[in-house]
Enzyme design. Structure first.
Site, PDB file in Angstrom:
ATOM      1  CB  CYS A  75      -0.773   0.119   0.537  1.00  0.00           C
ATOM      2  SG  CYS A  75      -0.230   0.033   3.066  1.00  0.00           S
ATOM      3  NE  ARG A  95      -4.670   1.251   1.838  1.00  0.00           N
ATOM      4  CZ  ARG A  95      -4.331   2.250   0.497  1.00  0.00           C
ATOM      5  NH1 ARG A  95      -5.779   2.232  -0.585  1.00  0.00           N
ATOM      6  NH2 ARG A  95      -3.178   3.020   0.287  1.00  0.00           N
ATOM      7  CG  ASP A 145      -5.693   5.879   2.693  1.00  0.00           C
ATOM      8  OD1 ASP A 145      -5.169   5.369   3.595  1.00  0.00           O
ATOM      9  OD2 ASP A 145      -4.111   6.398   2.193  1.00  0.00           O
TER      10      ASP A 145
HETATM   11  P1  4NP Z   1      -2.194   3.062   4.183  1.00  0.00           P
HETATM   12  O1  4NP Z   1      -2.740   3.899   5.186  1.00  0.00           O
HETATM   13  O2  4NP Z   1      -1.138   2.818   2.776  1.00  0.00           O
HETATM   14  O3  4NP Z   1      -3.250   1.856   3.879  1.00  0.00           O
HETATM   15  O4  4NP Z   1      -0.893   2.452   4.883  1.00  0.00           O
HETATM   16  C1  4NP Z   1      -1.650   5.488   4.673  1.00  0.00           C
HETATM   17  C2  4NP Z   1      -0.853   5.589   5.981  1.00  0.00           C
HETATM   18  C3  4NP Z   1      -0.324   6.920   5.900  1.00  0.00           C
HETATM   19  C4  4NP Z   1      -0.224   7.949   4.956  1.00  0.00           C
HETATM   20  C5  4NP Z   1      -1.135   7.800   3.438  1.00  0.00           C
HETATM   21  C6  4NP Z   1      -1.787   6.531   3.963  1.00  0.00           C
HETATM   22  N1  4NP Z   1       0.565   8.942   5.342  1.00  0.00           N
HETATM   23  O5  4NP Z   1       0.268   9.888   4.746  1.00  0.00           O
HETATM   24  O6  4NP Z   1       0.757   9.264   6.578  1.00  0.00           O
END
Ligand code: 4NP
Length: 158
Positions: free
Chosen positions: A9, A15, A123
């Protein structure tokens, strides 16, 4: 040789840690390695988001030992299957591939449920707890399909 699967991800804290924990729970550790990483490096070394840890725990899966890592081009050689959550993950990984064989390892995880749809796992980072349950349910169903497919393939080749 073990079959190696990588879940990808953006941040590797919401995710893909869930996807890693869920798929691991459905496969034999003797035959499969399941890991995860993010295309971004903002959270390298961090534990999964507390909301992902909580939703996994609710479903009897422990993801607390995971630590975030960033995708690296060596992963194309290390893994057999690379599953991405959304369009931006796909584009970011595909642009690093150097040949067709590497490209062919990259799949949208929800195509396992909805073939050729390129549908996205949303997300949940900026949303509430319901978003995490929603993501969990999608990933659980997709991982059922993946486990079924991998076990069928492995039976044929062994
Ligand atoms: P992930 O979610 O891609 O599902 O782990 C996110 C976690 C953090 C961030 C973006 C998406 N961030 O911008 O910090």
């Amino acid at each position: 040789m073990k079959t190696k699967i990588l879940m990808v991800c953006l941040g590797n804290i919401c995710r893909s840690p869930l996807a890693e924990g869920i798929l691991k729970s459905k496969l034999s550790a003797k035959e499969y390695t399941v890991e995860s990483c993010g295309t971004g490096g903002y959270h390298i070394g961090s534990k999964p988001d507390s909301r992902s840890i909580a939703i996994a725990k609710k479903h009897a899966i422990d993801i607390t030992d995971q630590r975030a890592a960033q995708f690296d081009t060596s992963n194309f050689k290390l893994y057999d299957y690379i599953y991405v959550m959304d369009h931006s993950n796909y584009e970011n990984i595909i642009k690093l591939a150097t040949n067709n064989q590497e490209e062919s390892k990259v799949h949208y995880i929800l195509n396992e449920l909805y073939p050729n749809s390129n549908a996205e796992v949303p997300d949940p980072y900026y949303g509430g707890d319901q978003g995490f349950e929603n993501v969990y349910q999608m990933l659980d169903k997709a991982c059922d399909k993946i486990a079924e497919k991998l076990n069928t393939q492995n039976k044929k080749t062994s």
